[in-house]
Scaffold this active site. Sequence first.
Site, short mmCIF file in Angstrom:
data_model
loop_
_atom_site.label_atom_id
_atom_site.label_comp_id
_atom_site.label_asym_id
_atom_site.label_seq_id
_atom_site.Cartn_x
_atom_site.Cartn_y
_atom_site.Cartn_z
N THR A 53 -7.54 -26.07 -13.05
CA THR A 53 -8.96 -26.41 -13.15
C THR A 53 -9.83 -25.18 -13.31
OG1 THR A 53 -9.14 -26.39 -10.77
CG2 THR A 53 -8.83 -28.54 -11.81
N GLY A 54 -9.23 -24.02 -13.52
CA GLY A 54 -10.00 -22.78 -13.65
C GLY A 54 -11.07 -22.84 -14.74
N CYS A 55 -10.96 -23.81 -15.63
CA CYS A 55 -11.83 -23.79 -16.80
C CYS A 55 -12.82 -24.95 -16.81
CB CYS A 55 -10.97 -23.85 -18.06
SG CYS A 55 -9.44 -24.75 -17.85
N ILE A 56 -13.95 -24.75 -16.14
CA ILE A 56 -14.96 -25.83 -16.14
C ILE A 56 -16.26 -25.33 -16.74
CG2 ILE A 56 -16.38 -27.34 -14.71
CD1 ILE A 56 -13.30 -26.55 -13.13
N LEU A 64 -11.07 -20.28 -23.70
CA LEU A 64 -10.90 -21.74 -23.70
C LEU A 64 -10.28 -22.20 -25.02
CD1 LEU A 64 -14.36 -22.72 -22.19
CD2 LEU A 64 -12.14 -22.89 -21.06
#
Lengths: 104, 412
Positions: free
Chosen positions: A101-104, B194
Amino acid sequence: MTTLEIVGKQVEFDEEGFLKNPDDWTRELAEALAAEMGITLTPKHWQVIEFCRQDFQRTGESPTLRRITKESGVTTKELYKLFPKGPAKKVARIAGLKKPTGCI
Amino acid sequence: MKKILILGAGTAGTMAANKLNHLLNKQEWQITVVDQDETHYYQPGFLFIPFGIYGEQEVVKPKKRFLPANVQLIISPIQLIEPEKNRVILEKENQILEYDYLIIATGTHPRPDQTPGLTEEEWRKSIHDFYTYEGAIALRNKLKNWQGGHLVVNIMEMPIKCPVAPLEFLFLADWYFTQRQMRDRVKLTLVTPLPGAFTKPKATQLLSQMFTERGIEVVPEFYTERVEPAQKLLISYDEEEVPYDLLVTIPVNMGADVIGRSGLGDELNHVPVDKHTFLSTKYDNIFALGDAASLPTSKAGSVAHFAVEAFAENFIRYVNGRNMEPNFDGHANCFIETGYGKGILIDFNYDVEPLPGKFPLPGIGPFTLLQESRINHWGKMMFRWLYWNMLLPGREIPFISNQMSLAGKQSD
Ligand SMILES: Cc1cc2nc3c(=O)[nH]c(=O)nc-3n(C[C@H](O)[C@H](O)[C@H](O)COP(=O)(O)OP(=O)(O)OC[C@H]3O[C@@H](n4cnc5c(N)ncnc54)[C@H](O)[C@@H]3O)c2cc1C
Protein backbone atom coordinates in the site's frame (compact mmCIF):
# COMPACT_ATOMS: atom_id res chain seq x y z
CA MET A 1 -10.29 -12.29 -11.06
CA THR A 2 -8.60 -15.21 -12.76
CA THR A 3 -8.10 -18.84 -11.86
CA LEU A 4 -4.96 -20.58 -12.99
CA GLU A 5 -3.80 -24.13 -12.72
CA ILE A 6 -0.37 -24.01 -11.15
CA VAL A 7 1.58 -27.09 -10.10
CA GLY A 8 -1.53 -29.20 -10.47
CA LYS A 9 -3.77 -26.97 -8.32
CA GLN A 10 -6.52 -24.43 -9.11
CA VAL A 11 -5.40 -21.09 -7.67
CA GLU A 12 -7.28 -17.77 -7.72
CA PHE A 13 -5.70 -14.37 -8.40
CA ASP A 14 -7.10 -10.81 -8.44
CA GLU A 15 -6.97 -8.50 -11.49
CA GLU A 16 -3.43 -7.46 -10.74
CA GLY A 17 -2.15 -10.99 -10.25
CA PHE A 18 -2.07 -11.07 -6.43
CA LEU A 19 -3.06 -14.29 -4.69
CA LYS A 20 -6.66 -14.33 -3.43
CA ASN A 21 -6.30 -16.88 -0.67
CA PRO A 22 -3.02 -16.71 1.29
CA ASP A 23 -3.39 -20.37 2.29
CA ASP A 24 -2.89 -21.42 -1.33
CA TRP A 25 0.75 -20.32 -1.11
CA THR A 26 3.47 -22.95 -1.31
CA ARG A 27 7.16 -22.77 -2.19
CA GLU A 28 6.36 -24.54 -5.46
CA LEU A 29 3.74 -21.92 -6.26
CA ALA A 30 6.35 -19.20 -5.63
CA GLU A 31 8.78 -20.95 -8.01
CA ALA A 32 6.07 -21.16 -10.67
CA LEU A 33 5.00 -17.50 -10.30
CA ALA A 34 8.62 -16.37 -10.45
CA ALA A 35 9.26 -18.48 -13.54
CA GLU A 36 6.29 -16.81 -15.19
CA MET A 37 8.07 -13.46 -14.61
CA GLY A 38 11.30 -14.92 -15.98
CA ILE A 39 12.95 -15.17 -12.56
CA THR A 40 14.76 -18.27 -11.24
CA LEU A 41 14.70 -18.20 -7.47
CA THR A 42 18.11 -18.35 -5.75
CA PRO A 43 18.82 -18.38 -1.98
CA LYS A 44 19.14 -14.57 -2.14
CA HIS A 45 15.64 -14.34 -3.64
CA TRP A 46 14.36 -16.58 -0.89
CA GLN A 47 15.94 -14.42 1.78
CA VAL A 48 13.84 -11.50 0.51
CA ILE A 49 10.66 -13.56 0.07
CA GLU A 50 10.93 -14.97 3.57
CA PHE A 51 11.58 -11.56 5.06
CA CYS A 52 8.46 -10.22 3.34
CA ARG A 53 6.29 -13.10 4.53
CA GLN A 54 7.47 -12.69 8.12
CA ASP A 55 7.03 -8.96 7.99
CA PHE A 56 3.49 -9.41 6.70
CA GLN A 57 2.73 -11.68 9.65
CA ARG A 58 3.92 -8.98 12.02
CA THR A 59 2.32 -5.94 10.41
CA GLY A 60 -0.54 -7.19 8.23
CA GLU A 61 0.86 -5.15 5.31
CA SER A 62 3.19 -6.04 2.46
CA PRO A 63 6.43 -4.17 3.06
CA THR A 64 7.33 -1.24 0.82
CA LEU A 65 10.61 -1.17 -1.06
CA ARG A 66 12.15 1.13 1.53
CA ARG A 67 11.06 -1.12 4.35
CA ILE A 68 12.52 -4.22 2.69
CA THR A 69 15.90 -2.58 2.16
CA LYS A 70 15.98 -1.08 5.64
CA GLU A 71 14.98 -4.21 7.53
CA SER A 72 16.35 -7.10 5.46
CA GLY A 73 19.80 -5.71 4.68
CA VAL A 74 19.44 -6.25 0.92
CA THR A 75 20.21 -3.01 -0.95
CA THR A 76 17.80 -1.40 -3.40
CA LYS A 77 20.29 -2.00 -6.18
CA GLU A 78 20.40 -5.74 -5.42
CA LEU A 79 16.62 -5.89 -5.18
CA TYR A 80 16.33 -4.45 -8.67
CA LYS A 81 18.76 -7.10 -9.92
CA LEU A 82 16.80 -9.88 -8.21
CA PHE A 83 13.31 -8.67 -9.14
CA PRO A 84 13.73 -6.28 -12.09
CA LYS A 85 11.15 -3.49 -12.61
CA GLY A 86 9.11 -2.91 -9.49
CA PRO A 87 10.65 -5.27 -6.91
CA ALA A 88 8.21 -4.55 -4.05
CA LYS A 89 5.22 -5.52 -6.16
CA LYS A 90 6.93 -8.54 -7.70
CA VAL A 91 8.10 -9.94 -4.36
CA ALA A 92 4.63 -9.44 -2.90
CA ARG A 93 3.12 -11.42 -5.78
CA ILE A 94 5.65 -14.22 -5.54
CA ALA A 95 5.38 -14.33 -1.73
CA GLY A 96 1.59 -14.66 -1.95
CA LEU A 97 0.93 -11.34 -0.21
CA LYS A 98 -1.38 -8.47 -1.11
CA LYS A 99 -0.34 -5.41 -3.11
CA PRO A 100 1.94 -3.11 -1.08
CA THR A 101 0.00 0.00 0.00
CA GLY A 102 3.04 2.29 -0.18
CA CYS A 103 1.54 3.96 -3.22
CA ILE A 104 -1.49 6.10 -2.42
CA MET B 1 -5.57 20.32 35.17
CA LYS B 2 -5.12 17.67 32.50
CA LYS B 3 -2.56 18.45 29.85
CA ILE B 4 -2.86 18.01 26.09
CA LEU B 5 0.32 18.62 24.16
CA ILE B 6 0.11 19.12 20.40
CA LEU B 7 3.35 18.85 18.41
CA GLY B 8 3.16 20.91 15.23
CA ALA B 9 0.89 23.89 14.52
CA GLY B 10 0.40 23.24 10.81
CA THR B 11 -2.94 22.34 9.24
CA ALA B 12 -3.75 19.38 11.50
CA GLY B 13 -2.30 20.72 14.77
CA THR B 14 -4.06 24.08 14.44
CA MET B 15 -7.41 22.48 13.62
CA ALA B 16 -7.05 20.02 16.50
CA ALA B 17 -6.22 22.82 18.98
CA ASN B 18 -9.30 24.77 17.90
CA LYS B 19 -11.65 21.78 17.95
CA LEU B 20 -10.52 20.48 21.31
CA ASN B 21 -10.49 23.93 22.86
CA HIS B 22 -14.10 24.27 21.77
CA LEU B 23 -15.21 20.87 23.03
CA LEU B 24 -13.32 20.57 26.33
CA ASN B 25 -13.94 22.28 29.64
CA LYS B 26 -11.32 25.01 29.98
CA GLN B 27 -11.28 24.66 33.77
CA GLU B 28 -10.11 21.06 33.46
CA TRP B 29 -7.92 21.01 30.39
CA GLN B 30 -4.84 22.89 29.33
CA ILE B 31 -3.78 22.79 25.68
CA THR B 32 -0.21 23.57 24.61
CA VAL B 33 1.07 23.65 21.04
CA VAL B 34 4.73 23.57 19.97
CA ASP B 35 6.10 24.49 16.55
CA GLN B 36 9.54 25.52 15.37
CA ASP B 37 8.19 28.06 12.90
CA GLU B 38 6.16 31.19 13.67
CA THR B 39 4.80 31.27 10.14
CA HIS B 40 1.85 29.27 8.83
CA TYR B 41 2.21 28.45 5.14
CA TYR B 42 -0.78 27.66 2.98
CA GLN B 43 1.03 24.82 1.21
CA PRO B 44 -1.61 24.18 -1.50
CA GLY B 45 -0.77 27.72 -2.67
CA PHE B 46 2.85 26.73 -3.40
CA LEU B 47 1.58 25.17 -6.64
CA PHE B 48 0.53 28.56 -7.99
CA ILE B 49 3.64 30.53 -7.05
CA PRO B 50 5.96 29.31 -9.88
CA PHE B 51 3.40 30.54 -12.42
CA GLY B 52 3.05 33.96 -10.82
CA ILE B 53 -0.58 33.35 -9.78
CA TYR B 54 0.02 33.58 -6.02
CA GLY B 55 2.67 35.44 -4.06
CA GLU B 56 3.64 35.81 -0.43
CA GLN B 57 0.41 37.53 0.52
CA GLU B 58 -1.74 34.53 -0.34
CA VAL B 59 0.27 31.85 1.42
CA VAL B 60 2.06 33.32 4.46
CA LYS B 61 0.42 34.27 7.77
CA PRO B 62 1.48 34.23 11.45
CA LYS B 63 0.56 30.97 13.25
CA LYS B 64 -0.54 32.76 16.40
CA ARG B 65 -3.50 34.33 14.63
CA PHE B 66 -5.17 30.94 14.08
CA LEU B 67 -4.93 29.65 17.64
CA PRO B 68 -7.33 30.51 20.47
CA ALA B 69 -5.99 32.98 23.05
CA ASN B 70 -6.08 30.46 25.89
CA VAL B 71 -4.02 27.87 24.00
CA GLN B 72 -0.34 28.26 24.75
CA LEU B 73 1.95 28.37 21.69
CA ILE B 74 5.64 27.71 22.21
CA ILE B 75 8.05 28.37 19.34
CA SER B 76 10.92 25.88 19.45
CA PRO B 77 12.20 22.84 17.61
CA ILE B 78 11.28 19.60 19.36
CA GLN B 79 14.29 17.63 20.50
CA LEU B 80 12.88 14.39 21.84
CA ILE B 81 9.65 12.65 22.77
CA GLU B 82 9.90 10.32 25.75
CA PRO B 83 6.69 8.31 25.59
CA GLU B 84 7.60 6.13 28.57
CA LYS B 85 7.91 9.25 30.72
CA ASN B 86 4.98 11.13 29.15
CA ARG B 87 7.13 14.10 28.35
CA VAL B 88 8.70 16.05 25.51
CA ILE B 89 12.01 17.90 25.50
CA LEU B 90 12.32 21.08 23.48
CA GLU B 91 15.49 22.49 21.98
CA LYS B 92 14.82 25.91 23.45
CA GLU B 93 16.54 25.90 26.86
CA ASN B 94 16.00 22.12 27.04
CA GLN B 95 12.53 22.89 28.31
CA ILE B 96 10.58 19.83 29.46
CA LEU B 97 6.84 19.58 28.79
CA GLU B 98 4.76 16.90 30.49
CA TYR B 99 1.51 15.64 29.05
CA ASP B 100 -1.45 13.40 29.76
CA TYR B 101 -2.25 13.13 26.06
CA LEU B 102 0.11 13.76 23.16
CA ILE B 103 -1.02 14.63 19.64
CA ILE B 104 1.67 14.38 17.00
CA ALA B 105 1.02 16.66 14.01
CA THR B 106 4.53 17.36 12.74
CA GLY B 107 3.63 16.62 9.13
CA THR B 108 5.83 15.22 6.36
CA HIS B 109 8.52 17.19 4.58
CA PRO B 110 10.52 17.12 1.34
CA ARG B 111 14.01 15.73 1.84
CA PRO B 112 16.22 16.42 -1.17
CA ASP B 113 19.21 15.25 0.89
CA GLN B 114 17.90 11.67 0.49
CA THR B 115 18.81 11.47 -3.21
CA PRO B 116 22.45 11.74 -4.32
CA GLY B 117 23.09 14.61 -6.72
CA LEU B 118 20.06 16.75 -5.91
CA THR B 119 21.41 19.35 -3.53
CA GLU B 120 24.81 19.80 -5.13
CA GLU B 121 26.01 22.50 -7.52
CA GLU B 122 22.87 22.55 -9.69
CA TRP B 123 20.33 22.88 -6.82
CA ARG B 124 18.04 25.81 -7.57
CA LYS B 125 19.86 26.28 -10.91
CA SER B 126 18.71 23.48 -13.22
CA ILE B 127 17.17 21.47 -10.33
CA HIS B 128 14.16 22.96 -8.57
CA ASP B 129 11.28 22.05 -6.29
CA PHE B 130 7.98 23.68 -5.34
CA TYR B 131 7.10 21.76 -2.16
CA THR B 132 8.68 24.51 -0.04
CA TYR B 133 7.99 28.23 -0.05
CA GLU B 134 11.60 29.12 -0.92
CA GLY B 135 11.62 26.47 -3.65
CA ALA B 136 8.42 27.78 -5.22
CA ILE B 137 9.77 31.35 -5.27
CA ALA B 138 13.10 30.26 -6.79
CA LEU B 139 11.26 28.30 -9.48
CA ARG B 140 9.08 31.30 -10.31
CA ASN B 141 12.22 33.34 -10.95
CA LYS B 142 13.69 30.54 -13.05
CA LEU B 143 10.58 30.11 -15.22
CA LYS B 144 10.36 33.85 -15.91
CA ASN B 145 13.54 33.79 -17.98
CA TRP B 146 13.59 30.19 -19.13
CA GLN B 147 14.07 29.79 -22.86
CA GLY B 148 12.55 26.32 -23.17
CA GLY B 149 13.79 22.74 -23.41
CA HIS B 150 12.89 19.49 -21.65
CA LEU B 151 11.10 20.10 -18.35
CA VAL B 152 10.90 16.92 -16.28
CA VAL B 153 8.76 16.61 -13.16
CA ASN B 154 9.89 13.62 -11.14
CA ILE B 155 8.48 11.89 -8.08
CA MET B 156 11.27 10.24 -6.13
CA GLU B 157 9.25 7.92 -3.96
CA MET B 158 5.72 7.39 -2.66
CA PRO B 159 4.06 8.42 -0.45
CA ILE B 160 4.29 12.17 -1.00
CA LYS B 161 1.88 14.75 0.35
CA CYS B 162 -0.73 15.87 -2.15
CA PRO B 163 0.03 13.22 -4.80
CA VAL B 164 -1.92 15.20 -7.40
CA ALA B 165 0.25 18.33 -7.10
CA PRO B 166 2.93 17.08 -9.56
CA LEU B 167 0.19 16.44 -12.14
CA GLU B 168 -1.32 19.87 -11.53
CA PHE B 169 2.11 21.41 -11.98
CA LEU B 170 2.36 19.83 -15.44
CA PHE B 171 -1.15 20.94 -16.43
CA LEU B 172 -0.36 24.48 -15.35
CA ALA B 173 3.01 24.38 -17.10
CA ASP B 174 1.26 23.39 -20.34
CA TRP B 175 -1.09 26.37 -19.92
CA TYR B 176 1.69 28.77 -18.82
CA PHE B 177 4.01 28.05 -21.73
CA THR B 178 1.10 28.19 -24.17
CA GLN B 179 0.17 31.65 -22.84
CA ARG B 180 3.75 32.74 -23.29
CA GLN B 181 3.74 31.42 -26.84
CA MET B 182 6.63 29.05 -26.26
CA ARG B 183 4.85 25.73 -25.79
CA ASP B 184 6.47 24.44 -28.99
CA ARG B 185 9.87 24.94 -27.41
CA VAL B 186 9.01 22.99 -24.25
CA LYS B 187 8.78 19.24 -23.82
CA LEU B 188 6.90 18.17 -20.66
CA THR B 189 7.44 14.79 -18.99
CA LEU B 190 6.35 13.12 -15.75
CA VAL B 191 8.79 10.54 -14.36
CA THR B 192 7.14 8.47 -11.62
CA PRO B 193 7.71 5.26 -9.65
CA LEU B 194 3.98 4.51 -10.04
CA PRO B 195 2.67 2.35 -12.88
CA GLY B 196 0.77 5.38 -14.27
CA ALA B 197 -0.11 9.03 -13.69
CA PHE B 198 -2.01 8.38 -10.45
CA THR B 199 -2.65 5.61 -7.95
CA LYS B 200 -6.32 4.80 -8.52
CA PRO B 201 -7.46 3.11 -11.78
CA LYS B 202 -10.41 5.30 -12.94
CA ALA B 203 -8.67 8.58 -12.12
CA THR B 204 -5.46 7.37 -13.77
CA GLN B 205 -7.36 6.57 -16.94
CA LEU B 206 -8.84 10.08 -17.15
CA LEU B 207 -5.59 11.82 -16.23
CA SER B 208 -3.54 9.78 -18.71
CA GLN B 209 -5.94 10.69 -21.46
CA MET B 210 -5.66 14.37 -20.55
CA PHE B 211 -1.88 14.12 -20.54
CA THR B 212 -1.91 12.59 -24.02
CA GLU B 213 -4.20 15.34 -25.33
CA ARG B 214 -1.81 17.97 -23.99
CA GLY B 215 1.32 16.27 -25.25
CA ILE B 216 2.65 15.52 -21.76
CA GLU B 217 4.64 12.29 -21.62
CA VAL B 218 4.71 9.80 -18.73
CA VAL B 219 7.66 7.58 -17.85
CA PRO B 220 6.15 5.10 -15.35
CA GLU B 221 7.82 2.66 -12.93
CA PHE B 222 10.97 4.74 -12.80
CA TYR B 223 12.54 4.59 -9.35
CA THR B 224 15.29 7.20 -9.22
CA GLU B 225 18.57 6.16 -7.66
CA ARG B 226 20.51 9.34 -8.29
CA VAL B 227 20.78 12.51 -10.29
CA GLU B 228 23.85 13.42 -12.33
CA PRO B 229 23.71 17.21 -12.05
CA ALA B 230 26.57 17.95 -14.47
CA GLN B 231 25.15 15.73 -17.24
CA LYS B 232 21.54 16.60 -16.34
CA LEU B 233 20.41 12.98 -16.06
CA LEU B 234 18.00 11.08 -13.84
CA ILE B 235 19.23 7.53 -13.30
CA SER B 236 17.03 4.71 -12.03
CA TYR B 237 17.97 1.67 -9.95
CA ASP B 238 17.79 -0.45 -13.07
CA GLU B 239 20.21 1.87 -14.88
CA GLU B 240 17.75 3.63 -17.12
CA GLU B 241 18.30 7.29 -17.87
CA VAL B 242 16.08 10.28 -18.49
CA PRO B 243 17.81 13.48 -19.67
CA TYR B 244 16.38 16.89 -18.72
CA ASP B 245 17.14 20.56 -19.12
CA LEU B 246 15.08 21.67 -16.14
CA LEU B 247 14.24 19.22 -13.36
CA VAL B 248 11.33 19.97 -11.04
CA THR B 249 11.68 17.31 -8.41
CA ILE B 250 9.32 16.10 -5.70
CA PRO B 251 11.92 14.84 -3.23
CA VAL B 252 11.40 11.90 -0.87
CA ASN B 253 8.88 13.00 1.79
CA MET B 254 9.66 12.07 5.38
CA GLY B 255 8.14 12.68 8.76
CA ALA B 256 10.10 14.80 11.26
CA ASP B 257 13.45 13.41 12.38
CA VAL B 258 12.36 13.76 16.01
CA ILE B 259 9.78 11.01 15.36
CA GLY B 260 12.51 8.62 14.25
CA ARG B 261 14.86 9.68 17.06
CA SER B 262 12.14 9.01 19.61
CA GLY B 263 11.44 5.50 18.27
CA LEU B 264 7.90 6.38 17.21
CA GLY B 265 8.19 6.14 13.44
CA ASP B 266 8.28 3.68 10.56
CA GLU B 267 11.07 3.68 7.95
CA LEU B 268 9.95 7.13 6.72
CA ASN B 269 9.42 8.54 10.23
CA HIS B 270 5.63 8.37 9.89
CA VAL B 271 3.79 7.27 13.02
CA PRO B 272 1.90 3.94 12.81
CA VAL B 273 -1.66 4.45 14.11
CA ASP B 274 -5.03 2.74 14.02
CA LYS B 275 -6.48 3.75 10.67
CA HIS B 276 -9.93 4.59 12.04
CA THR B 277 -9.07 6.32 15.35
CA PHE B 278 -5.46 7.65 14.98
CA LEU B 279 -4.44 6.06 18.27
CA SER B 280 -0.77 5.06 18.25
CA THR B 281 -0.25 1.31 17.87
CA LYS B 282 2.30 1.50 20.71
CA TYR B 283 1.03 3.99 23.32
CA ASP B 284 -2.52 4.50 24.55
CA ASN B 285 -2.13 8.24 25.20
CA ILE B 286 -0.54 9.21 21.88
CA PHE B 287 -2.38 10.09 18.67
CA ALA B 288 -0.98 11.16 15.29
CA LEU B 289 -2.98 13.39 12.93
CA GLY B 290 -2.43 14.71 9.42
CA ASP B 291 0.60 13.91 7.30
CA ALA B 292 2.59 12.70 10.32
CA ALA B 293 0.46 9.55 10.56
CA SER B 294 1.18 6.43 8.54
CA LEU B 295 -2.19 5.73 6.91
CA PRO B 296 -3.26 4.14 3.62
CA THR B 297 -4.91 7.32 2.32
CA SER B 298 -3.60 10.49 0.65
CA LYS B 299 -1.62 12.96 2.70
CA ALA B 300 -3.64 16.13 2.15
CA GLY B 301 -5.13 19.07 4.00
CA SER B 302 -8.65 17.89 3.23
CA VAL B 303 -7.86 14.49 4.71
CA ALA B 304 -6.41 16.19 7.79
CA HIS B 305 -9.65 18.14 8.11
CA PHE B 306 -11.89 15.06 8.00
CA ALA B 307 -9.46 13.28 10.29
CA VAL B 308 -9.50 16.01 12.95
CA GLU B 309 -13.31 16.16 12.93
CA ALA B 310 -13.52 12.41 13.43
CA PHE B 311 -10.74 12.44 16.00
CA ALA B 312 -12.18 15.25 18.16
CA GLU B 313 -15.50 13.43 18.66
CA ASN B 314 -13.66 10.29 19.58
CA PHE B 315 -11.25 12.02 21.90
CA ILE B 316 -14.15 13.18 24.08
CA ARG B 317 -15.45 9.61 24.24
CA TYR B 318 -11.99 8.29 25.01
CA VAL B 319 -11.19 10.61 27.92
CA ASN B 320 -14.60 9.85 29.41
CA GLY B 321 -13.79 6.15 29.44
CA ARG B 322 -16.04 5.20 26.52
CA ASN B 323 -15.01 3.25 23.44
CA MET B 324 -13.95 5.14 20.34
CA GLU B 325 -15.99 4.66 17.16
CA PRO B 326 -14.16 3.60 14.01
CA ASN B 327 -15.45 6.78 12.36
CA PHE B 328 -12.64 7.76 9.99
CA ASP B 329 -12.90 6.06 6.61
CA GLY B 330 -9.87 7.58 4.84
CA HIS B 331 -12.03 10.25 3.19
CA ALA B 332 -10.05 12.45 0.77
CA ASN B 333 -11.37 15.23 -1.44
CA CYS B 334 -8.96 16.88 -3.86
CA PHE B 335 -9.37 19.53 -6.50
CA ILE B 336 -6.99 18.98 -9.41
CA GLU B 337 -6.15 22.16 -11.27
CA THR B 338 -5.93 21.36 -14.99
CA GLY B 339 -5.07 24.77 -16.49
CA TYR B 340 -7.09 27.17 -18.67
CA GLY B 341 -9.34 27.99 -15.71
CA LYS B 342 -10.57 24.44 -15.26
CA GLY B 343 -10.24 21.64 -12.76
CA ILE B 344 -11.25 18.12 -11.77
CA LEU B 345 -12.53 17.02 -8.37
CA ILE B 346 -11.89 13.59 -6.88
CA ASP B 347 -13.56 12.20 -3.74
CA PHE B 348 -12.57 8.81 -2.31
CA ASN B 349 -11.76 6.79 0.81
CA TYR B 350 -9.92 3.64 1.96
CA ASP B 351 -12.28 1.37 0.05
CA VAL B 352 -13.84 3.36 -2.78
CA GLU B 353 -11.75 4.84 -5.59
CA PRO B 354 -12.64 8.21 -7.18
CA LEU B 355 -15.84 7.84 -9.24
CA PRO B 356 -17.69 10.19 -11.60
CA GLY B 357 -20.74 12.12 -10.36
CA LYS B 358 -21.70 15.36 -8.59
CA PHE B 359 -20.49 16.84 -5.30
CA PRO B 360 -21.45 17.68 -2.58
CA LEU B 361 -25.15 17.58 -3.47
CA PRO B 362 -26.07 14.39 -5.36
CA GLY B 363 -27.32 15.18 -8.87
CA ILE B 364 -26.83 18.93 -8.34
CA GLY B 365 -23.20 19.55 -7.53
CA PRO B 366 -22.15 22.23 -8.18
CA PHE B 367 -18.84 20.40 -8.50
CA THR B 368 -18.28 17.67 -11.06
CA LEU B 369 -16.44 14.55 -9.99
CA LEU B 370 -13.79 13.06 -12.25
CA GLN B 371 -14.73 15.50 -14.99
CA GLU B 372 -13.19 18.83 -15.98
CA SER B 373 -15.20 21.98 -15.32
CA ARG B 374 -14.79 25.70 -14.65
CA ILE B 375 -16.64 25.49 -11.36
CA ASN B 376 -14.06 22.99 -10.07
CA HIS B 377 -11.37 25.56 -10.74
CA TRP B 378 -13.32 28.08 -8.66
CA GLY B 379 -13.62 25.43 -5.99
CA LYS B 380 -9.85 25.13 -5.92
CA MET B 381 -9.41 28.91 -5.70
CA MET B 382 -12.11 29.16 -3.03
CA PHE B 383 -10.34 26.49 -1.02
CA ARG B 384 -7.76 29.08 0.05
CA TRP B 385 -10.44 31.25 1.65
CA LEU B 386 -12.04 28.20 3.19
CA TYR B 387 -8.67 27.08 4.54
CA TRP B 388 -7.82 30.31 6.37
CA ASN B 389 -11.35 31.14 7.49
CA MET B 390 -13.13 27.83 8.07
CA LEU B 391 -10.72 24.89 8.20
CA LEU B 392 -8.01 26.26 10.48
CA PRO B 393 -10.45 27.77 13.02
CA GLY B 394 -12.22 24.38 13.09
CA ARG B 395 -15.60 25.56 11.79
CA GLU B 396 -18.05 23.11 10.25
CA ILE B 397 -18.27 23.22 6.47
CA PRO B 398 -21.87 22.96 5.26
CA PHE B 399 -22.92 19.92 3.18
CA ILE B 400 -19.57 18.19 3.51
CA SER B 401 -19.34 15.28 5.93
CA ASN B 402 -16.30 13.55 7.38
CA GLN B 403 -17.27 10.25 5.92
CA MET B 404 -17.34 9.75 2.20
CA SER B 405 -20.79 9.49 0.63
CA LEU B 406 -21.67 7.27 -2.32
CA ALA B 407 -24.75 9.36 -3.11
CA GLY B 408 -24.44 11.13 -6.46
CA LYS B 409 -21.68 8.83 -7.66
CA GLN B 410 -21.78 6.44 -10.59
CA SER B 411 -20.03 3.10 -10.30
CA ASP B 412 -20.26 0.41 -12.94
C1 LIG C 1 2.70 21.92 -3.23
C2 LIG C 1 1.62 21.38 -2.34
C3 LIG C 1 0.30 21.41 -2.76
C4 LIG C 1 -0.71 20.92 -1.95
N1 LIG C 1 -2.00 20.98 -2.40
C5 LIG C 1 -3.01 20.54 -1.60
C6 LIG C 1 -4.37 20.66 -2.01
O1 LIG C 1 -4.67 21.18 -3.08
N2 LIG C 1 -5.34 20.20 -1.19
C7 LIG C 1 -5.05 19.63 0.02
O2 LIG C 1 -5.96 19.23 0.73
N3 LIG C 1 -3.76 19.50 0.44
C8 LIG C 1 -2.74 19.96 -0.32
N4 LIG C 1 -1.43 19.85 0.11
C9 LIG C 1 -1.13 19.10 1.33
C10 LIG C 1 -1.36 19.87 2.62
O3 LIG C 1 -0.70 21.10 2.61
C11 LIG C 1 -0.85 19.01 3.78
O4 LIG C 1 -1.37 17.71 3.67
C12 LIG C 1 -1.25 19.58 5.12
O5 LIG C 1 -0.65 20.83 5.31
C13 LIG C 1 -0.86 18.61 6.24
O6 LIG C 1 -1.01 19.20 7.50
P1 LIG C 1 -0.14 18.72 8.73
O7 LIG C 1 -0.62 19.52 9.87
O8 LIG C 1 -0.16 17.25 8.84
O9 LIG C 1 1.37 19.13 8.37
P2 LIG C 1 1.95 20.61 8.19
O10 LIG C 1 0.87 21.56 7.84
O11 LIG C 1 3.09 20.48 7.26
O12 LIG C 1 2.46 21.02 9.65
C14 LIG C 1 3.52 20.41 10.32
C15 LIG C 1 4.06 21.40 11.33
O13 LIG C 1 4.99 20.74 12.20
C16 LIG C 1 6.08 21.59 12.43
N5 LIG C 1 7.25 20.75 12.79
C17 LIG C 1 7.74 19.69 12.10
N6 LIG C 1 8.80 19.17 12.74
C18 LIG C 1 8.99 19.90 13.86
C19 LIG C 1 9.93 19.84 14.94
N7 LIG C 1 10.91 18.92 14.99
N8 LIG C 1 9.82 20.75 15.92
C20 LIG C 1 8.83 21.69 15.90
N9 LIG C 1 7.93 21.79 14.91
C21 LIG C 1 7.99 20.91 13.90
C22 LIG C 1 6.26 22.35 11.13
O14 LIG C 1 6.93 23.58 11.35
C23 LIG C 1 4.82 22.55 10.68
O15 LIG C 1 4.28 23.77 11.10
C24 LIG C 1 -0.39 20.37 -0.68
C25 LIG C 1 0.94 20.34 -0.25
C26 LIG C 1 1.95 20.85 -1.05
C27 LIG C 1 3.39 20.82 -0.57
